[in-house]
Design a protein around this motif. Structure first.
Motif, PDB file in Angstrom:
ATOM      1  N   ARG A  38      91.619 -40.294   5.244  1.00 18.62           N
ATOM      2  CA  ARG A  38      90.364 -41.087   5.376  1.00 18.62           C
ATOM      3  C   ARG A  38      89.554 -40.633   4.281  1.00 18.62           C
ATOM      4  N   ARG A  43      85.683 -40.477   7.781  1.00 17.71           N
ATOM      5  CA  ARG A  43      85.922 -39.299   8.586  1.00 17.71           C
ATOM      6  C   ARG A  43      84.576 -38.777   9.628  1.00 17.71           C
ATOM      7  N   SER A 122      87.522 -31.014  11.226  1.00 16.92           N
ATOM      8  CA  SER A 122      88.595 -30.674  10.404  1.00 16.92           C
ATOM      9  C   SER A 122      89.467 -29.729  11.165  1.00 16.92           C
ATOM     10  N   GLY A 127      91.214 -34.881  13.255  1.00 15.91           N
ATOM     11  CA  GLY A 127      90.202 -34.721  11.977  1.00 15.91           C
ATOM     12  C   GLY A 127      91.022 -34.017  10.971  1.00 15.91           C
TER      13      GLY A 127
END
Length: 636
Positions: A38, A43, A122, A127
């Motif tokens: 993404r 994101r 993340s 993610g």
């Protein structure tokens, strides 16, 4: 040592994120989880939505923002409109998201929360994202796929491949081929300067585009023999640092146009021009923010018309609801030194009311002054006012709240009040005194958009609100401290009301002789809540029916069962207690009975959130209130 175990768990979790592999292994991961490719807007949009979305009559409500900002969700819905459109690849992705608002309206707070979010997200599996090992901008590994193969690869993987290799990776690719590259899991972090960039303008003399786009490393030029060798360039500007995440530009409108255009170029083309190199592709959400004054100058300058068309503006006003404003103060106090000090009940509520009053615009209906408007915005419905009419009131001034007192100003006044008290407690009296000092010394005038006379009027209004609040608190404390007296008073009312209804007599409590019911006593109670002579019969019948119904079910009619009668009984007992208060508070040596009863009252006030100091201050203040003559209308 639970914290030590948690520390080790966190370390092990971090180690598990240290994945590296070949391009082929990365492609296999993409097949399993295409979302790892993404783009930045997608994101961030997904990260916010992952916290939950609620449907409300006003529109979607995003739970991620709940602990971040307090107030109207409309600006946050606009932010999500921008991110949602950008995530779908619409034209809005080619614009800078520009937050405009007065100081202290939450712009920086919002951006800081989003920067933390991209880092936290993340670290999750949902993610996850990956970059090329040793790439100075940690770019997407699929950039290694040559342009002529991308359509086939994108179709096979079910993804979109956008962007090109940075100059340094391109040089390496040409020399060593794709097998020389490895891929790693990325954890975005502002502290590690990975995926989160921030540029704050300083002194104009110290400004340099190098801070944004990087610079030549002169020590490497001799080694590599050319200034145009990408290995001699530092890709350490904030724009490169922010690749794959968020770029924050503080006070963007204060920057020279050269810097403004650099961000516009990035937002519009996803590229920036480096000296001596080809265009550099970067994928990041560009967030800028500035204040009302700078924005007004910006849009007034016709030469900025094209630039203004390339930003997505979200206005972020102050809140205009006193409960929400008070919540902001509570959060701020918890983070600062004042948070170690006791803040007496109602102090923050009064401060919030004053701040909100400075932010409101006059209503078209002259019968609605700012004090009434504030109460309506708080949810009170007075007279024939409806939710629809309050919505119409808001629509008169769409950008209401863009001026006025900031939460930081309120904290300054509270800090000033604390410095004057000499005790570890700030109460409403302290705040009102400090506020008066600030108004008289014009510390607010010119910064809140209101004249001194307006501020004095607002202070008068919140002073009146304080008088009512503290009187009610002390009254409740007296009633709770003497609940037996309240119940005795109720029982007497029921006895005489029942005898009146049945046309019977009641025994005298001293002699036992039968006497007619004391209607004068009944009227003393009823008149305190506005029950007229004509309505008295119906009111007494209502009370007797209620008491009878409770008795049949085995219940008891308590002094606080009926709200209106409770109010009347409270008022009657408080009136009877006035002499006690006046005597105890004005006599240098109160008698033991007075001291004992006041101690009971003070204990009740402490149960309601007062400390010893502010409870005593409240009692003294109310003692003064009940002695003073009624002030003339408008007097302070």
């Amino acid at each position: 040592m639970d914290w030590m175990a948690q520390l080790m768990d966190d370390y092990r979790a971090t180690q598990r994120l240290r994945w590296t592999g070949t391009l082929a292994e990365y492609v296999a991961l993409v097949k399993e989880q295409p979302t790892i490719t993404r783009l930045a807007h997608q994101r961030l949009n997904d990260a916010i939505r992952a916290a939950g979305v609620e449907t409300t009559p006003e529109g979607p409500r995003y739970r991620f923002f709940d602990p971040v900002l307090v107030g109207d969700d409309a600006p946050l819905r606009l932010v999500m409109e921008y991110l949602g459109g950008a995530a779908q690849g619409l034209d809005v992705r080619r614009r800078i998201l520009l937050l405009i608002g007065p100081p202290g309206s939450g712009k920086s707070t919002l951006v800081a929360a989003l920067k933390r979010l991209v880092g936290d997200y993340s670290r999750t599996e949902a993610g996850a994202l990956y970059g090329i090992v040793d790439c100075p901008i940690h770019e997407e590994p699929l950039h290694l796929i040559p342009p002529h193969l991308r359509d086939a690869v994108a179709t096979d993987l079910g993804v979109t491949i956008e962007g090109s290799l940075c100059p340094r990776c391109q040089q390496r690719y040409d020399a060593e081929g794709p097998e020389a590259f490895r891929v790693e899991r990325l954890v975005l972090s502002e502290e590690q300067r990975l995926g989160v960039g921030t540029f704050v303008p300083g002194n104009e003399k110290d400004l340099s585009l190098d801070h944004l786009v990087g610079s030549l490393d002169f020590s490497k030029i001799a080694e590599y023999g050319s200034e145009s060798d990408p290995r001699a360039f530092r890709f350490d500007g904030e724009l490169e640092v922010a690749n794959r995440g968020i770029m924050e530009q503080a006070e963007w409108l204060k920057l020279p146009q050269t810097y403004q255009y650099e961000l516009l170029s990035l937002a519009m083309e996803r590229q920036i021009k480096l000296p001596r190199y080809a265009m550099l592709y970067l994928d990041e959400v560009v967030l800028a923010h500035s204040n009302n004054h700078e924005y007004a100058k910006f849009v007034a300058d016709k030469s900025n018309e094209a630039m203004a068309n390339r930003v997505f503006v979200v206005h972020m006003p102050y809140v205009v609801n006193t409960v929400e404003e008070q919540t902001i103060y509570t959060r701020m106090l918890a983070q600062g030194a004042v948070g170690q000090t006791h803040v007496a009940p109602h102090t923050l509520a009064l401060a919030a009311r004053f701040a909100v009053l400075t932010r409101l615009e006059p209503a078209a209906d002259a019968s609605i002054d700012l004090r009434l408007k504030s109460r309506l915005y708080d949810g009170e419905r007075i007279g024939d006012v409806t939710d629809a009419s309050v919505r119409a009131l808001r629509e008169e001034h769409p950008h209401e709240g863009m001026t006025g007192l900031s939460p930081r100003d309120t904290m300054n006044v509270l800090t000033h009040a604390l410095g004057e008290t000499g005790v570890p407690c700030v109460n409403a009296i302290d705040y009102l005194r400090a506020l008066k000092d600030w108004i008289q010394h014009e510390r607010f005038v010119g910064t809140v958009g209101k004249a001194r006379d307006d501020l004095e009027q607002f202070r008068t209004w919140i002073r009146e609100e304080w008088d009512e609040r503290v009187r009610t608190d002390v009254q409740k404390a007296f009633i709770h401290a003497f609940e037996t007296s309240a119940q005795t008073l109720l029982d007497a009312y029921l006895t005489h009301a029942e005898a009146w209804g049945l046309k019977e007599q009641v025994p005298d409590p001293v002699t036992g002789d039968l006497r007619d019911p004391d209607t004068a006593f009944l009227r003393q109670i009823e008149e305190r809540i506005g029950v007229s002579e004509i309505a008295a019969s119906a009111f007494r019948e209502e009370i007797l029916k209620k008491a009878g119904a409770l008795a049949r079910r085995g219940g008891r009619f308590e002094w606080d069962t009926h709200p209106r009668l409770k109010e009347a009984l409270s008022d009657k007992l408080f009136a009877d207690a006035k002499q006690l208060m006046v005597g105890a508070l004005t006599t240098k040596t109160p008698d033991p009975e007075q001291q004992e009863k006041l101690a009971d009252v003070q204990a009740r006030l402490k149960d309601a959130g007062y400390c010893d100091h502010c409870a005593q201050a409240a009692l003294q203040y109310v003692g003064w209130l009940i002695q003073r003559p009624a002030p003339e209308k408008g007097a302070q």
